[in-house]
Design a protein around this motif. Structure first.
Motif, PDB file in Angstrom:
ATOM      1  N   ARG A  23      -2.398  -6.839 -10.094  1.00  0.00           N
ATOM      2  CA  ARG A  23      -3.638  -6.629 -10.864  1.00  0.00           C
ATOM      3  C   ARG A  23      -4.823  -7.336 -10.214  1.00  0.00           C
ATOM      4  O   ARG A  23      -5.932  -6.818 -10.202  1.00  0.00           O
ATOM      5  CB  ARG A  23      -3.441  -7.111 -12.304  1.00  0.00           C
ATOM      6  CG  ARG A  23      -2.567  -6.182 -13.140  1.00  0.00           C
ATOM      7  CD  ARG A  23      -2.538  -6.606 -14.600  1.00  0.00           C
ATOM      8  NE  ARG A  23      -1.994  -7.934 -14.815  1.00  0.00           N
ATOM      9  CZ  ARG A  23      -0.699  -8.220 -14.913  1.00  0.00           C
ATOM     10  NH1 ARG A  23       0.190  -7.248 -14.805  1.00  0.00           N
ATOM     11  NH2 ARG A  23      -0.291  -9.446 -15.122  1.00  0.00           N
ATOM     12  N   ARG A  24      -4.589  -8.525  -9.655  1.00  0.00           N
ATOM     13  CA  ARG A  24      -5.668  -9.282  -9.018  1.00  0.00           C
ATOM     14  C   ARG A  24      -6.205  -8.535  -7.790  1.00  0.00           C
ATOM     15  O   ARG A  24      -7.400  -8.423  -7.591  1.00  0.00           O
ATOM     16  CB  ARG A  24      -5.167 -10.670  -8.640  1.00  0.00           C
ATOM     17  CG  ARG A  24      -6.257 -11.588  -8.104  1.00  0.00           C
ATOM     18  CD  ARG A  24      -5.760 -12.989  -7.783  1.00  0.00           C
ATOM     19  NE  ARG A  24      -4.805 -12.965  -6.687  1.00  0.00           N
ATOM     20  CZ  ARG A  24      -3.520 -13.316  -6.785  1.00  0.00           C
ATOM     21  NH1 ARG A  24      -3.021 -13.715  -7.927  1.00  0.00           N
ATOM     22  NH2 ARG A  24      -2.725 -13.268  -5.736  1.00  0.00           N
ATOM     23  N   ARG A  25      -5.295  -8.004  -6.962  1.00  0.00           N
ATOM     24  CA  ARG A  25      -5.708  -7.312  -5.733  1.00  0.00           C
ATOM     25  C   ARG A  25      -6.073  -5.858  -5.962  1.00  0.00           C
ATOM     26  O   ARG A  25      -6.897  -5.302  -5.257  1.00  0.00           O
ATOM     27  CB  ARG A  25      -4.558  -7.323  -4.715  1.00  0.00           C
ATOM     28  CG  ARG A  25      -4.270  -8.636  -4.108  1.00  0.00           C
ATOM     29  CD  ARG A  25      -3.220  -8.427  -3.017  1.00  0.00           C
ATOM     30  NE  ARG A  25      -2.513  -9.645  -2.767  1.00  0.00           N
ATOM     31  CZ  ARG A  25      -1.241  -9.870  -3.073  1.00  0.00           C
ATOM     32  NH1 ARG A  25      -0.522  -8.941  -3.633  1.00  0.00           N
ATOM     33  NH2 ARG A  25      -0.684 -11.020  -2.808  1.00  0.00           N
ATOM     34  N   GLY A  26      -5.359  -5.235  -6.886  1.00  0.00           N
ATOM     35  CA  GLY A  26      -5.554  -3.807  -7.112  1.00  0.00           C
ATOM     36  C   GLY A  26      -4.668  -2.947  -6.229  1.00  0.00           C
ATOM     37  O   GLY A  26      -4.737  -1.728  -6.283  1.00  0.00           O
ATOM     38  N   PHE A  27      -3.841  -3.556  -5.402  1.00  0.00           N
ATOM     39  CA  PHE A  27      -2.923  -2.821  -4.535  1.00  0.00           C
ATOM     40  C   PHE A  27      -1.842  -3.792  -4.061  1.00  0.00           C
ATOM     41  O   PHE A  27      -1.944  -4.997  -4.238  1.00  0.00           O
ATOM     42  CB  PHE A  27      -3.648  -2.211  -3.339  1.00  0.00           C
ATOM     43  CG  PHE A  27      -4.187  -3.229  -2.363  1.00  0.00           C
ATOM     44  CD1 PHE A  27      -3.485  -3.546  -1.209  1.00  0.00           C
ATOM     45  CD2 PHE A  27      -5.399  -3.878  -2.599  1.00  0.00           C
ATOM     46  CE1 PHE A  27      -3.973  -4.483  -0.320  1.00  0.00           C
ATOM     47  CE2 PHE A  27      -5.896  -4.803  -1.707  1.00  0.00           C
ATOM     48  CZ  PHE A  27      -5.175  -5.118  -0.558  1.00  0.00           C
ATOM     49  N   SER A  28      -0.819  -3.244  -3.449  1.00  0.00           N
ATOM     50  CA  SER A  28       0.256  -4.054  -2.874  1.00  0.00           C
ATOM     51  C   SER A  28       0.121  -3.986  -1.354  1.00  0.00           C
ATOM     52  O   SER A  28       0.324  -2.916  -0.770  1.00  0.00           O
ATOM     53  CB  SER A  28       1.621  -3.512  -3.297  1.00  0.00           C
ATOM     54  OG  SER A  28       2.640  -4.051  -2.486  1.00  0.00           O
ATOM     55  N   PRO A  29      -0.222  -5.112  -0.692  1.00  0.00           N
ATOM     56  CA  PRO A  29      -0.352  -5.077   0.767  1.00  0.00           C
ATOM     57  C   PRO A  29       0.939  -4.622   1.447  1.00  0.00           C
ATOM     58  O   PRO A  29       0.899  -3.905   2.444  1.00  0.00           O
ATOM     59  CB  PRO A  29      -0.671  -6.524   1.148  1.00  0.00           C
ATOM     60  CG  PRO A  29      -1.007  -7.225  -0.102  1.00  0.00           C
ATOM     61  CD  PRO A  29      -0.474  -6.428  -1.238  1.00  0.00           C
ATOM     62  N   LEU A  30       2.058  -5.008   0.897  1.00  0.00           N
ATOM     63  CA  LEU A  30       3.352  -4.644   1.462  1.00  0.00           C
ATOM     64  C   LEU A  30       3.557  -3.129   1.412  1.00  0.00           C
ATOM     65  O   LEU A  30       3.929  -2.515   2.410  1.00  0.00           O
ATOM     66  CB  LEU A  30       4.457  -5.358   0.686  1.00  0.00           C
ATOM     67  CG  LEU A  30       5.875  -5.082   1.117  1.00  0.00           C
ATOM     68  CD1 LEU A  30       6.095  -5.545   2.546  1.00  0.00           C
ATOM     69  CD2 LEU A  30       6.834  -5.791   0.178  1.00  0.00           C
ATOM     70  N   HIS A  31       3.300  -2.523   0.267  1.00  0.00           N
ATOM     71  CA  HIS A  31       3.466  -1.080   0.139  1.00  0.00           C
ATOM     72  C   HIS A  31       2.461  -0.326   1.005  1.00  0.00           C
ATOM     73  O   HIS A  31       2.771   0.735   1.545  1.00  0.00           O
ATOM     74  CB  HIS A  31       3.375  -0.659  -1.325  1.00  0.00           C
ATOM     75  CG  HIS A  31       4.598  -1.004  -2.104  1.00  0.00           C
ATOM     76  ND1 HIS A  31       4.809  -2.263  -2.627  1.00  0.00           N
ATOM     77  CD2 HIS A  31       5.691  -0.283  -2.409  1.00  0.00           C
ATOM     78  CE1 HIS A  31       5.974  -2.286  -3.236  1.00  0.00           C
ATOM     79  NE2 HIS A  31       6.540  -1.094  -3.121  1.00  0.00           N
ATOM     80  N   LEU A  32       1.271  -0.878   1.141  1.00  0.00           N
ATOM     81  CA  LEU A  32       0.266  -0.273   2.008  1.00  0.00           C
ATOM     82  C   LEU A  32       0.738  -0.276   3.464  1.00  0.00           C
ATOM     83  O   LEU A  32       0.635   0.733   4.166  1.00  0.00           O
ATOM     84  CB  LEU A  32      -1.060  -1.022   1.867  1.00  0.00           C
ATOM     85  CG  LEU A  32      -2.280  -0.395   2.503  1.00  0.00           C
ATOM     86  CD1 LEU A  32      -2.574   0.971   1.894  1.00  0.00           C
ATOM     87  CD2 LEU A  32      -3.475  -1.323   2.316  1.00  0.00           C
ATOM     88  N   LEU A  33       1.286  -1.398   3.910  1.00  0.00           N
ATOM     89  CA  LEU A  33       1.808  -1.485   5.271  1.00  0.00           C
ATOM     90  C   LEU A  33       2.972  -0.514   5.478  1.00  0.00           C
ATOM     91  O   LEU A  33       3.030   0.186   6.493  1.00  0.00           O
ATOM     92  CB  LEU A  33       2.264  -2.909   5.580  1.00  0.00           C
ATOM     93  CG  LEU A  33       2.897  -3.106   6.950  1.00  0.00           C
ATOM     94  CD1 LEU A  33       1.879  -2.900   8.057  1.00  0.00           C
ATOM     95  CD2 LEU A  33       3.508  -4.490   7.049  1.00  0.00           C
ATOM     96  N   LEU A  34       3.877  -0.445   4.521  1.00  0.00           N
ATOM     97  CA  LEU A  34       5.017   0.472   4.648  1.00  0.00           C
ATOM     98  C   LEU A  34       4.558   1.935   4.640  1.00  0.00           C
ATOM     99  O   LEU A  34       5.133   2.766   5.344  1.00  0.00           O
ATOM    100  CB  LEU A  34       6.038   0.210   3.541  1.00  0.00           C
ATOM    101  CG  LEU A  34       6.777  -1.125   3.667  1.00  0.00           C
ATOM    102  CD1 LEU A  34       7.643  -1.374   2.439  1.00  0.00           C
ATOM    103  CD2 LEU A  34       7.605  -1.177   4.938  1.00  0.00           C
ATOM    104  N   LEU A  35       3.516   2.241   3.871  1.00  0.00           N
ATOM    105  CA  LEU A  35       2.958   3.593   3.888  1.00  0.00           C
ATOM    106  C   LEU A  35       2.394   3.917   5.263  1.00  0.00           C
ATOM    107  O   LEU A  35       2.624   5.000   5.810  1.00  0.00           O
ATOM    108  CB  LEU A  35       1.868   3.733   2.818  1.00  0.00           C
ATOM    109  CG  LEU A  35       1.128   5.068   2.792  1.00  0.00           C
ATOM    110  CD1 LEU A  35       2.076   6.209   2.424  1.00  0.00           C
ATOM    111  CD2 LEU A  35      -0.038   5.000   1.818  1.00  0.00           C
TER     112      LEU A  35
END
Length: 185
Positions: A23-35
């Motif tokens: 919620r703080r970031r608005g996204f998951s950096p890990l999932h973004l990298l895996l995408l």
């Protein structure tokens, strides 16, 4: 990816972020990298299987007698003033290995109906930040319980664990991997 040595037959299992971090970031950096990795076809024979989820309240699933004793001791300590009342973020920052392990124990599971995707598969856990290894150990427990074979882990960043937890973090992860070997062998 170095973790799999260019071989096929592995799958990547992302470790979910806490709801607060998301919620703080608005996204998951890990999932973004895996995408990004998936879209660029950097690991064509290594699928990402996003099956882990955090449970709402891990204390509910503890063994009843242990949970009751622990809650009673904590309540007594707070009421009597012997221990400080925990306030604030409820995060893990500044906690030692033991307290981190207690907080994450039972906090993850494989989503309902998704365990069959893991059964017998060699899995590489992928997490954003490693401190003591407690979160990775909990993810390994959940994946192993669903029938996956945890072959290793990859993290994006590692912090220095609290001074009193430096060696213990490796021990915690090694215990999870030994358990996995017992169950799969």
């Amino acid at each position: 990816m170095t973790a799999i040595g260019g071989r096929s037959g592995y799958c990547l299992i992302p470790v979910p972020s806490s709801g607060k971090a998301y919620r703080r970031r608005g996204f998951s950096p890990l999932h973004l990298l895996l995408l990004f990795i998936r879209m660029r076809r950097m690991l064509p024979f290594c699928p990402v299987i996003d099956v882990l989820e955090r449970r709402r309240d891990p204390s509910v699933i503890k063994a009843a007698p242990e949970a009751v004793r622990e809650a009673a001791a904590r309540l007594f300590g707070e009421v009597s003033g012997r221990i400080a009342v925990e306030r604030g973020s409820g995060g893990q920052k500044g906690l030692g290995r033991g307290e981190r392990a207690r907080r994450v124990r039972g906090s993850m599971r494989v989503r309902r109906g998704r365990g069959k995707e893991l059964r017998g598969r060699r899995c590489i856990l992928v997490d954003d930040v490693l401190t003591t290894g407690a979160t990775l150990a909990e993810a390994a427990r959940a994946v192993t319980l669903a029938g996956g074979v945890v072959s290793g882990a990859v993290v994006l960043a590692a912090t220095r664990p609290p001074a009193y937890a430096s060696v213990a973090a490796e021990d915690h992860l090694m215990q999870a991997l030994r358990l996995n070997q017992k169950l799969s062998g």
